[in-house]
Design a protein around this motif. Sequence first.
Motif, PDB file in Angstrom:
ATOM      1  N   GLU A  45       0.845  -1.185   0.000  1.00  0.00           N
ATOM      2  CA  GLU A  45       0.000   0.000   0.000  1.00  0.00           C
ATOM      3  C   GLU A  45       0.885   1.242   0.000  1.00  0.00           C
ATOM      4  N   GLN A  96       0.930   5.416   0.174  1.00  0.00           N
ATOM      5  CA  GLN A  96       0.186   6.613   0.544  1.00  0.00           C
ATOM      6  C   GLN A  96       0.884   7.835  -0.050  1.00  0.00           C
ATOM      7  N   THR A 151       0.688   1.503  -9.727  1.00  0.00           N
ATOM      8  CA  THR A 151      -0.573   1.530  -9.002  1.00  0.00           C
ATOM      9  C   THR A 151      -1.597   0.635  -9.691  1.00  0.00           C
ATOM     10  N   SER A 190      -8.300   4.204   2.969  1.00  0.00           N
ATOM     11  CA  SER A 190      -7.580   2.946   3.203  1.00  0.00           C
ATOM     12  C   SER A 190      -7.542   2.655   4.696  1.00  0.00           C
ATOM     13  N   LYS A 236      -9.593  -1.173   1.204  1.00  0.00           N
ATOM     14  CA  LYS A 236      -9.976   0.205   0.902  1.00  0.00           C
ATOM     15  C   LYS A 236     -11.490   0.331   0.759  1.00  0.00           C
ATOM     16  N   ALA A 287      -5.935   6.063   6.315  1.00  0.00           N
ATOM     17  CA  ALA A 287      -5.310   7.060   5.442  1.00  0.00           C
ATOM     18  C   ALA A 287      -6.182   7.339   4.237  1.00  0.00           C
ATOM     19  N   ALA A 298      -4.434   6.740  -0.652  1.00  0.00           N
ATOM     20  CA  ALA A 298      -3.637   5.515  -0.621  1.00  0.00           C
ATOM     21  C   ALA A 298      -4.161   4.554  -1.685  1.00  0.00           C
ATOM     22  N   ASN A 312       5.594   4.144   1.190  1.00  0.00           N
ATOM     23  CA  ASN A 312       5.012   2.887   1.674  1.00  0.00           C
ATOM     24  C   ASN A 312       5.308   2.763   3.161  1.00  0.00           C
TER      25      ASN A 312
END
Length: 751
Positions: free
Chosen positions: A85, A87, A112, A178, A237, A281, A284, A525
């Motif tokens: 993941e 951010q 991504t 997330s 998510k 978050a 993300a 990350n």
Amino acid sequence: MLKLPNLDDRMYEQMVEAARKQIPALYPAWTDENAHDPGMTMLEMLTWLIEMQQYYLNRVTEANERKFLKLLGVMPRGAVPASVEVQFEGVAAKSKLPRGTKLLAGGLVFETAEPLLLVPAVPDKLIVATDAGYFDYTASNEGRNVSFPAFGAKGEAGSRLYIGFAEPLPTNQLLTLSIRLYENYPIVPVQDSEGERIPSAKLAWRMFGDDGEDRPADWRPVDLRRDETNHLSQSGKLLFRLERPMQPKVIGPATDRERYWICCEVVEAGFELPPKIEHVAFNAVTAFQHDTWSLMEEFDWDGRSGQGQSLEISHYLAFFGALRIQVRTEAQGEWEEWSEAGVLPSEVPEDKRKVYALSRNDESKTVRIAFGEEVGGQAPPDGIGRLRVICHSGRFRDQRRIGAGNGLPHQRCELPCASVVAEAFRLQIGEKDPISGEWLWYDWHRVEDFDRSGPDDRHFLLDPLNGIVLFGDNEKGMAPPPSDEPNIVVISLRSTEGVSGNINAALIQRFVEPWPDVELVRPVNRTVAAGGRAPETLEEAKLRARTELQQPATAVTAEDVERIVLNTPGLRVARARALPLFRKGLKQYPADRSPAALSVVVVPYSESPKPMPSRGFMETVRRHLDKRRMITTDIQILPPEYIEISVHAVIVVEPSFKDETNIVIRELTQLLQPFDNKDGMSGWAFGRTVYKGDIYGVINRIPGVSYIQDLWISAEGRGFHKDADGDIQIPPYGLVYSGEHDIELISLTEL
């Protein structure tokens, strides 16, 4: 697996000597056994042939082993990319990241997995509200590897998780939140994309705002588009939209300032493990460690006049790279490449112009492709999978043509990279139309070998580790047709470093090629990347084949059922007990039996002393087992029946042990428990009677205990009964747990 016999167990000299000894019995007239005799020469030659046959029969080559594995449906797996993941910090203005955005961690490229809308929003307040009050966990969210209970220790109905923002979130935009949960438990759930987990609890997401009808602000439901967390049962998510503007509100202490809130409430309780959150978050997205050189996507086309004259694609390579369009013909299924509008000379009639026009949207980072009258040309014919969009990076523009066909057998071509992801690799070979002189492109298909390939099959082999493509010999697979120009073209190519992608935290620090919208944005990350695996060796594939053959695919025996239940995807099943021919309500089982019935008792992993499965938990187990049961079996999933056992004992001990009652209670607690503990003691067996002898044995083994003067057992629960000897008999689906023990210690000096 059977032990392989040694077929090459005789030496040449031994076989010659054995044959010589048989001559007098088989041919008495043959008396000359010297080397000059022609018969001896023939005998030695035949012996040499036999010895060579034994040698080759005893050898199982790598090619043989691969064929044997293929018969078992097993092939060595390729490299698997790691995932993590990521951010994005420092977002000052709203912007869009397209799918496939390339990030850099040292020399490794991550991409991504989906598009992401970056918004200048950071959760600056996290509050958990339970019956006990409000608890502020903002500091825990800012720290690393510090978890907090999302809904309190028990996750009861009505508990809420509030997430506050300093500024309101945008409306009518697809937002991403997330949530990473604490998952470092002793039992790791099996991951299976085909498994369907029914959530144990039901949650509702709301935001505080108005509804636009002059009503006071209140909690309104959000438009939840996707919940990867499955009601906070796993990390993932949330994708949602806000249909109405947010309004400020104070949550928690009255002295706090107003914020803009979204809220998650437990509507229906039932968590086996109440979720613990490690990090919440915005901005993300999941990223995979692979580098896409070329991407191919197919689209259906319904281009009736005035409708459907364009399509839109969102991908990093489409927006920042080169793009080509192919249209499948209706005749033989080959592909034609169309040209971008403005390339063809103006004298070409519009109804013959096979053109398209591109327009890029800087705000959404998408590419619109238009056809037909809009660009002064014809529209593609209707059909499923009619259009193909091929986009690639600038560096791949001149590398996509990997060779020209020579018509000779076993032609080899090298790819511009190694460590190729075989599943994402696609290849085309072009042939010129003898009439029009235009290129027609044909798809060639990857196979594991040419065993089933014929002379007209467009097949090829791929060595993903070394990046080599091998073609057939016109008998087993067609050879590429000869061409004066490079006509072997890669249309889809992706590489990965496999296990090397399992990087540490905070190593992803920048974009590969930043653009103005993200110059100040910092990718990071917060956790390690995981899941990357190196290509499977032949020995590893053989070991996996042995393991898979030992795993039951169908629930035939009780052991098969228990093993299948313990491996239910997405669940932490601590224990399972299969009871053949049992149905709840039978009093004298196993003397009394219910035909065709199968009851399965499941115990979830939990931090509670009496773990109880929720209805969703049991339904998930039932669905998983229902696909693998015998067709004549009627399955019933049961929760365990817990019986509380309390021990009352008078124990004579050494004088130094007079005040050590807690040691006796600790030993009894470890004995009377529903599942294995950290000290290595096994949990109580399902349905096993609690004998006084078990209690005597545990207490007498404690150093300092002389003897037990008196002992009796009491129990609380349903379905048990106490026999004449004072033992507690529990039902077949029952387990015990430790109650309040009444222990009296008497010193030997007091007698």
